[in-house]
Design a protein around this motif. Structure first.
Motif, PDB file in Angstrom:
ATOM      1  N   TYR A  47       0.788  -1.231   0.000  1.00  0.00           N
ATOM      2  CA  TYR A  47       0.000   0.000   0.000  1.00  0.00           C
ATOM      3  C   TYR A  47       0.823   1.286   0.000  1.00  0.00           C
ATOM      4  N   GLY A  48       2.108   1.208   0.200  1.00  0.00           N
ATOM      5  CA  GLY A  48       2.902   2.414   0.387  1.00  0.00           C
ATOM      6  C   GLY A  48       3.613   2.871  -0.870  1.00  0.00           C
ATOM      7  N   SER A  49       4.339   3.941  -0.691  1.00  0.00           N
ATOM      8  CA  SER A  49       5.130   4.505  -1.797  1.00  0.00           C
ATOM      9  C   SER A  49       6.525   3.888  -1.777  1.00  0.00           C
ATOM     10  N   ARG A  50       7.322   4.265  -2.776  1.00  0.00           N
ATOM     11  CA  ARG A  50       8.697   3.765  -2.831  1.00  0.00           C
ATOM     12  C   ARG A  50       9.490   4.177  -1.592  1.00  0.00           C
ATOM     13  N   ARG A  51       9.252   5.377  -1.160  1.00  0.00           N
ATOM     14  CA  ARG A  51       9.960   5.890   0.009  1.00  0.00           C
ATOM     15  C   ARG A  51       9.612   5.076   1.258  1.00  0.00           C
ATOM     16  N   ASP A  52       8.334   4.736   1.404  1.00  0.00           N
ATOM     17  CA  ASP A  52       7.920   3.917   2.544  1.00  0.00           C
ATOM     18  C   ASP A  52       8.605   2.553   2.511  1.00  0.00           C
ATOM     19  N   VAL A  53       8.654   1.964   1.330  1.00  0.00           N
ATOM     20  CA  VAL A  53       9.280   0.644   1.188  1.00  0.00           C
ATOM     21  C   VAL A  53      10.765   0.735   1.538  1.00  0.00           C
ATOM     22  N   ARG A  54      11.438   1.770   1.055  1.00  0.00           N
ATOM     23  CA  ARG A  54      12.861   1.944   1.346  1.00  0.00           C
ATOM     24  C   ARG A  54      13.099   2.089   2.849  1.00  0.00           C
ATOM     25  N   GLU A  55      12.273   2.876   3.508  1.00  0.00           N
ATOM     26  CA  GLU A  55      12.426   3.065   4.954  1.00  0.00           C
ATOM     27  C   GLU A  55      12.165   1.760   5.713  1.00  0.00           C
ATOM     28  N   GLU A  56      11.159   1.018   5.283  1.00  0.00           N
ATOM     29  CA  GLU A  56      10.848  -0.236   5.968  1.00  0.00           C
ATOM     30  C   GLU A  56      11.938  -1.277   5.746  1.00  0.00           C
ATOM     31  N   ARG A  57      12.540  -1.294   4.563  1.00  0.00           N
ATOM     32  CA  ARG A  57      13.666  -2.208   4.329  1.00  0.00           C
ATOM     33  C   ARG A  57      14.831  -1.880   5.256  1.00  0.00           C
ATOM     34  N   ARG A  58      15.075  -0.609   5.426  1.00  0.00           N
ATOM     35  CA  ARG A  58      16.144  -0.192   6.339  1.00  0.00           C
ATOM     36  C   ARG A  58      15.818  -0.635   7.769  1.00  0.00           C
ATOM     37  N   ASP A  59      14.562  -0.496   8.165  1.00  0.00           N
ATOM     38  CA  ASP A  59      14.160  -0.922   9.511  1.00  0.00           C
ATOM     39  C   ASP A  59      14.315  -2.432   9.690  1.00  0.00           C
ATOM     40  N   VAL A  60      13.960  -3.204   8.666  1.00  0.00           N
ATOM     41  CA  VAL A  60      14.109  -4.664   8.739  1.00  0.00           C
ATOM     42  C   VAL A  60      15.583  -5.025   8.838  1.00  0.00           C
ATOM     43  N   ARG A  61      16.422  -4.361   8.057  1.00  0.00           N
ATOM     44  CA  ARG A  61      17.860  -4.622   8.110  1.00  0.00           C
ATOM     45  C   ARG A  61      18.417  -4.323   9.503  1.00  0.00           C
ATOM     46  N   ASP A  62      17.995  -3.212  10.091  1.00  0.00           N
ATOM     47  CA  ASP A  62      18.451  -2.868  11.437  1.00  0.00           C
ATOM     48  C   ASP A  62      17.943  -3.871  12.474  1.00  0.00           C
ATOM     49  N   ALA A  63      16.707  -4.327  12.313  1.00  0.00           N
ATOM     50  CA  ALA A  63      16.154  -5.306  13.253  1.00  0.00           C
ATOM     51  C   ALA A  63      16.889  -6.640  13.149  1.00  0.00           C
ATOM     52  N   ARG A  64      17.243  -7.050  11.928  1.00  0.00           N
ATOM     53  CA  ARG A  64      18.018  -8.292  11.767  1.00  0.00           C
ATOM     54  C   ARG A  64      19.384  -8.165  12.422  1.00  0.00           C
ATOM     55  N   ARG A  65      20.019  -7.034  12.244  1.00  0.00           N
ATOM     56  CA  ARG A  65      21.320  -6.806  12.875  1.00  0.00           C
ATOM     57  C   ARG A  65      21.189  -6.877  14.396  1.00  0.00           C
ATOM     58  N   GLU A  66      20.136  -6.309  14.929  1.00  0.00           N
ATOM     59  CA  GLU A  66      19.914  -6.338  16.376  1.00  0.00           C
ATOM     60  C   GLU A  66      19.727  -7.769  16.886  1.00  0.00           C
ATOM     61  N   VAL A  67      18.968  -8.577  16.139  1.00  0.00           N
ATOM     62  CA  VAL A  67      18.773  -9.984  16.542  1.00  0.00           C
ATOM     63  C   VAL A  67      20.109 -10.721  16.529  1.00  0.00           C
ATOM     64  N   ARG A  68      20.905 -10.526  15.487  1.00  0.00           N
ATOM     65  CA  ARG A  68      22.222 -11.180  15.425  1.00  0.00           C
ATOM     66  C   ARG A  68      23.101 -10.777  16.597  1.00  0.00           C
ATOM     67  N   GLU A  69      23.124  -9.495  16.905  1.00  0.00           N
ATOM     68  CA  GLU A  69      23.950  -9.018  18.019  1.00  0.00           C
ATOM     69  C   GLU A  69      23.456  -9.591  19.346  1.00  0.00           C
ATOM     70  N   ASP A  70      22.137  -9.626  19.525  1.00  0.00           N
ATOM     71  CA  ASP A  70      21.593 -10.165  20.774  1.00  0.00           C
ATOM     72  C   ASP A  70      21.915 -11.640  20.923  1.00  0.00           C
ATOM     73  N   TRP A  71      21.789 -12.410  19.843  1.00  0.00           N
ATOM     74  CA  TRP A  71      22.133 -13.829  19.922  1.00  0.00           C
ATOM     75  C   TRP A  71      23.620 -14.003  20.221  1.00  0.00           C
ATOM     76  N   ARG A  72      24.460 -13.215  19.577  1.00  0.00           N
ATOM     77  CA  ARG A  72      25.899 -13.323  19.814  1.00  0.00           C
ATOM     78  C   ARG A  72      26.225 -13.012  21.278  1.00  0.00           C
ATOM     79  N   ASP A  73      25.630 -11.953  21.801  1.00  0.00           N
ATOM     80  CA  ASP A  73      25.882 -11.592  23.190  1.00  0.00           C
ATOM     81  C   ASP A  73      25.344 -12.648  24.152  1.00  0.00           C
ATOM     82  N   TYR A  74      24.160 -13.162  23.843  1.00  0.00           N
ATOM     83  CA  TYR A  74      23.568 -14.197  24.703  1.00  0.00           C
ATOM     84  C   TYR A  74      24.441 -15.452  24.725  1.00  0.00           C
TER      85      TYR A  74
END
Length: 156
Positions: A47-74
Motif C-alpha cells: 500500500y505504500g510509496s517507494r519511500r515507505d518501502v525503502r524506509e521499511e527495508r532499512r528498519d528490517v535490516r536494522d532489526a536483523r542486525r539487532e537480533v544477530r547481536e543479541d544472539w551473539r551476546d547471549y
C-alpha cells in the motif's frame, strides 16, 4: 556546539544499551520486533510509496542486525557459564570426522546435549544425538557409534 554535545551524550547512552543481551527475553523481544518490521515492510510493499518501502527495508535490516547481536551476546555470556562445568572427558581430545566410528565411552549420557535449541543447533533428526567432546559438538548415531556431523570449536 550545544547540538554536538547533546548528540554525543545520546550516543554514549544508547550504545551500551544495545551492546549486550544478557537474557533470552531480550533475544525474544528482538525477534518479535523483527517480525513486526517484516509485517510493516509487507504492508508498505502493498500500500505504500517507494519511500515507505525503502524506509521499511532499512528498519528490517536494522532489526536483523539487532537480533544477530543479541544472539551473539547471549551465547557469549552463557558460554562462560557453561565453560565452568566439568565437560572434560576422562580421555584425551581427538579430532573426529564424519563417518568415523567411536566407542560408547565417548558418547555416554553424561556428554549428551539434551537441549540443542538452546545452542541454536539444528534438529538432530530421528535416532541421532548431539554430544559434547571438549570444545566440539558431535552429531552421532548412538546405535552404531557413527559420527554424522562435527561442529569444531563450537564452545570455544
Amino acid at each position: 556546539m550545544r547540538k554536538f554535545i547533546i548528540t554525543a551524550l545520546l550516543a554514549a547512552t544508547a550504545i551500551p544499551a544495545t551492546a549486550s543481551a544478557q537474557s533470552a527475553g531480550e533475544v525474544r523481544r528482538s525477534q518479535r520486533d523483527l517480525r513486526e518490521e517484516q509485517r510493516e515492510l509487507r504492508d508498505a510493499q502493498r500500500y505504500g510509496s517507494r519511500r515507505d518501502v525503502r524506509e521499511e527495508r532499512r528498519d528490517v535490516r536494522d532489526a536483523r542486525r539487532e537480533v544477530r547481536e543479541d544472539w551473539r551476546d547471549y551465547r557469549q555470556s552463557h558460554r562462560e557459564v557453561y565453560a565452568r562445568g566439568n565437560f572434560r572427558a576422562p580421555f584425551r581430545q581427538q579430532q573426529w570426522r564424519p563417518g568415523a566410528r567411536i566407542s560408547s565411552n565417548y558418547y555416554g549420557s553424561r556428554y549428551y546435549i539434551n537441549d540443542p535449541y538452546r545452542y541454536r543447533l539444528p534438529n538432530p533428526g530421528r535416532g541421532l544425538r548431539y554430544v559434547r567432546h571438549y570444545d566440539d559438538v558431535l552429531l552421532i548415531n548412538p546405535r552404531s557409534g557413527r559420527v554424522v556431523q562435527v561442529y569444531n570449536r563450537f564452545f570455544w
